[in-house]
Design a protein around this motif. Structure first.
Motif, PDB file in Angstrom:
ATOM      1  N   HIS A 114       0.812  -1.218   0.000  1.00 43.16           N
ATOM      2  CA  HIS A 114       0.000   0.000   0.000  1.00 43.16           C
ATOM      3  C   HIS A 114       0.847   1.270   0.000  1.00 43.16           C
ATOM      4  N   TRP A 115       2.130   1.152  -0.365  1.00 38.44           N
ATOM      5  CA  TRP A 115       3.003   2.324  -0.387  1.00 38.44           C
ATOM      6  C   TRP A 115       2.533   3.314  -1.448  1.00 38.44           C
ATOM      7  N   VAL A 116       2.495   4.591  -1.101  1.00 32.94           N
ATOM      8  CA  VAL A 116       2.044   5.628  -2.024  1.00 32.94           C
ATOM      9  C   VAL A 116       3.161   6.646  -2.211  1.00 32.94           C
ATOM     10  N   ASN A 152       2.955   1.882  -9.879  1.00 31.50           N
ATOM     11  CA  ASN A 152       1.897   1.431  -8.964  1.00 31.50           C
ATOM     12  C   ASN A 152       1.829   2.292  -7.718  1.00 31.50           C
ATOM     13  N   ALA A 153       3.006   2.760  -7.277  1.00 27.01           N
ATOM     14  CA  ALA A 153       3.067   3.564  -6.047  1.00 27.01           C
ATOM     15  C   ALA A 153       2.367   4.907  -6.199  1.00 27.01           C
ATOM     16  N   ARG A 155      -0.582   5.208  -7.377  1.00 26.11           N
ATOM     17  CA  ARG A 155      -1.999   4.903  -7.150  1.00 26.11           C
ATOM     18  C   ARG A 155      -2.898   5.621  -8.149  1.00 26.11           C
ATOM     19  N   THR A 156      -2.497   5.598  -9.423  1.00 28.88           N
ATOM     20  CA  THR A 156      -3.335   6.160 -10.476  1.00 28.88           C
ATOM     21  C   THR A 156      -4.419   5.157 -10.849  1.00 28.88           C
ATOM     22  N   ASP A 157      -5.399   5.586 -11.646  1.00 31.07           N
ATOM     23  CA  ASP A 157      -6.377   4.619 -12.137  1.00 31.07           C
ATOM     24  C   ASP A 157      -5.729   3.755 -13.220  1.00 31.07           C
ATOM     25  N   ARG A 158      -6.399   2.657 -13.586  1.00 33.74           N
ATOM     26  CA  ARG A 158      -5.812   1.680 -14.507  1.00 33.74           C
ATOM     27  C   ARG A 158      -5.492   2.298 -15.865  1.00 33.74           C
TER      28      ARG A 158
END
Length: 241
Positions: A114-116, A152-153, A155-158
């Motif tokens: 869950h790292w952002v 991934n870090a 946390r953008t949309d797909r």
């Protein structure tokens, strides 16, 4: 070649389900069957075609175009450096490099799920991270421990993720293909096989998309990570024994 095509099919399933990651399965499996340079050469054309196609589909979804261009150009530069390493390192070192890359990807996914990363920091890191990821892609055929983890870090949309990672992989492929040819890894025979390899990769992508709709992301991730761990262990045993 049958096992190679099955590896590409699995890679296509992962790419269809997540938008990226075909090399993380296909390259280690093909490296076990033949060697790392063969795996990278066979995957070069499918990488270019599939990412150009995905990038075109999501051309309006970039998180930030300047960030994407910076990240992609850094990846292309790193891929050139990595391809030089591919031509000059022994096979055992390349096998270990792929295995370590896969283990690093698994470890980070398990340790920091869950790292952002703030986007402002990502903009500053785009050049060095893109270069390192490109070097991994060029030398080992697997940039996911750096490139996919980095994006991934955010946390953008797909859609934004796919747009950015597709541009990154396509830029690296544009540099890799002529350099692989120059160093003698991508012969005419392998180029033809690489073109044929588009078929199983493309066939796997809709399967992956369908699985993603039916299986929870957590279960799918665990299955993939377990598979990758087995492959990485086999790579290490081949390099050492």
């Amino acid at each position: 070649m049958l096992w190679t095509f099955l590896a590409l099919l699995l890679g296509g399933i992962l790419k269809g389900a997540t938008g990226a990651g075909a090399p993380i399965i296909a390259v280690p499996v093909m490296a076990i069957l033949v060697n790392v340079p063969f795996a990278i050469a066979i995957l070069s054309v499918p990488n270019l075609v599939s990412n150009l196609w995905q990038g075109w589909q999501h051309r309006a979804d970039h998180l930030d175009l300047r960030f994407t261009v910076k990240f992609a150009l850094a990846g292309a530069f790193g891929a050139a450096l990595g391809t030089y390493m591919l031509a000059n390192l022994p096979d055992e070192a390349l096998l270990v490099g792929v295995a370590i890359s896969v283990f690093a990807y698994i470890a980070f996914r398990l340790a920091r799920p869950h790292w952002v990363l703030p986007f402002a920091a990502a903009q500053r890191l785009a050049l060095p991270v893109g270069t390192v990821a490109g070097m991994l892609q060029g030398a080992a055929g697997v940039s996911a421990p750096v490139s996919i983890t980095f994006l991934n870090a955010l946390r953008t949309d797909r859609s934004a993720f796919v747009a950015t990672i597709s541009a990154f992989f396509a830029a690296m492929a544009v540099v890799q293909i002529p350099l692989l040819t120059l160093y003698g890894f991508l012969t005419w025979e392998r180029f033809l096989w690489s073109c044929v390899a588009i078929v199983p990769l493309a066939a796997g992508m809709p399967i992956g998309a369908a699985l993603a709709r039916r299986i929870s992301k957590e279960i799918f991730d665990k299955v993939i990570l377990a598979l990758l761990a087995l492959v990485a262990l086999r790579l290490l045993s081949d390099a050492v024994l």
